[in-house]
Write an enzyme that holds these catalytic residues in place. Structure first.
Site, PDB file in Angstrom:
ATOM      1  N   TYR A   1     -29.015  40.963 -13.012  1.00  0.00           N
ATOM      2  CA  TYR A   1     -29.149  39.537 -12.707  1.00  0.00           C
ATOM      3  C   TYR A   1     -30.503  39.230 -12.085  1.00  0.00           C
ATOM      4  O   TYR A   1     -31.192  38.282 -12.497  1.00  0.00           O
ATOM      5  CB  TYR A   1     -28.019  39.111 -11.761  1.00  0.00           C
ATOM      6  CG  TYR A   1     -27.877  37.626 -11.591  1.00  0.00           C
ATOM      7  CD1 TYR A   1     -27.128  36.874 -12.491  1.00  0.00           C
ATOM      8  CD2 TYR A   1     -28.475  36.966 -10.525  1.00  0.00           C
ATOM      9  CE1 TYR A   1     -26.982  35.500 -12.343  1.00  0.00           C
ATOM     10  CE2 TYR A   1     -28.336  35.595 -10.364  1.00  0.00           C
ATOM     11  CZ  TYR A   1     -27.588  34.869 -11.272  1.00  0.00           C
ATOM     12  OH  TYR A   1     -27.455  33.508 -11.122  1.00  0.00           O
TER      13      TYR A   1
ATOM     14  N   SER B   1     -33.004  31.530  -9.731  1.00  0.00           N
ATOM     15  CA  SER B   1     -31.984  31.746  -8.705  1.00  0.00           C
ATOM     16  C   SER B   1     -32.690  32.167  -7.427  1.00  0.00           C
ATOM     17  O   SER B   1     -33.873  32.536  -7.455  1.00  0.00           O
ATOM     18  CB  SER B   1     -31.017  32.859  -9.161  1.00  0.00           C
ATOM     19  OG  SER B   1     -30.188  33.293  -8.103  1.00  0.00           O
TER      20      SER B   1
END
Length: 279
Positions: free
Chosen positions: A157, A144
């Site tokens: 995350y 990401s």
């Protein structure tokens, strides 16, 4: 050193998290390019909807990527089913979680890490022996932009996506001299349901989950089908790192030129986008 082109078109593709978002778009795109596709997700109904949209052969499995044994069994099933050699394995399944470190629920962090990081590791370990044996293929792991920078409220995350990045970079070096390769994908804001379906701890005086979902939608810059096209082209072009979306390039530059101050810039941009979303 120049990049070495890869061919995955027409070969079997394995895709996790294929019930929606980037995973579904990848399955649809690769199927349209002649790839038999083996797709998995925990959402059976949505996975069937993906299956119904495919043009070519498919193998469908309801599977939790955090289950290492299930992943190994699925790899054997794909090997026996595949009408063409396995050309690509996309470890794409992921979930979202919003919480500060101070108020984090350890069980929520474990839930995310088990899917976003251990799911990638499980998928890699399950399929890598097959690719090494055939001396061909590519492991494509979804990190990401939050694997490039750390963001407040995203410690679980970010840590998982940084781990995916490090794991995949290490794997790539181990595979030097073989016909197998490993790729990191860093999507920016993609218009998917990951935030809507995630877990979120509302803090006193902070935004509600509905507000966060609305703000995320306002900040997304790329549709899943566009992301799938970028990833497909990037893999075949021989890239080792694929940035998806204009915001991904911005995050990448900020992480390098302002490694301790990037959030000052991001915060100002987010404030502008947040105001636009709340109009």
């Amino acid at each position: 050193m120049s990049k070495q082109r890869r061919t995955i078109t027409g070969r079997t593709a394995v895709i996790t998290g294929a019930a929606s978002g980037i995973g579904r778009a990848l399955a649809q795109r690769l199927s349209s390019y002649g790839c038999p596709v083996a797709i998995v997700d925990v959402n059976e109904q949505a996975l069937k909807e993906t299956e119904a949209s495919l043009r070519g052969p498919s193998l469908v499995k309801v599977l939790d990527v955090s289950d290492a044994q299930a992943q190994r069994e699925f790899a054997r099933e794909v090997r026996d089913w595949a009408p063409q050699p396995i050309g690509s394995v996309f470890n794409n399944a992921g979930v979202a979680l919003g919480s500060t470190v101070l108020d984090a629920v350890p069980e929520d962090d474990d839930w995310l890490w088990n899917i976003n990081f251990h799911g990638v590791v499980n998928g890699t370990r399950a399929f890598l022996p097959i690719l090494v044996e055939q001396d061909a293929g590519v492991i494509v792991n979804t990190s990401s932009v939050f694997g490039l920078v750390g963001m407040p409220g995203q410690s679980a995350y970010c840590s998982a996506k940084f781990a995916v990045r490090g794991f995949t970079d290490s794997l790539r070096q181990e595979l030097r001299g073989t016909g197998v390769s490993a790729v990191n994908v860093h999507p920016g804001g993609i218009n998917t349901n990951i935030v809507r379906n995630g877990r979120f701890r509302e803090e006193p005086g902070g935004p509600t989950k509905d507000q966060v979902v609305k703000e995320f939608a306002a900040m997304t810059r790329t549709e899943p089908d566009k992301a799938a096209a970028i990833i497909h082209r990037g893999v075949e072009a021989g890239k080792s790192r694929i940035l998806v979306g204009p915001d991904a390039y911005m995050f990448d530059v900020l992480a390098r030129v302002a490694p301790t101050r990037y959030f000052d810039v991001i915060e100002r941009m987010e404030s502008s986008l947040r105001n636009r979303a709340n109009r």
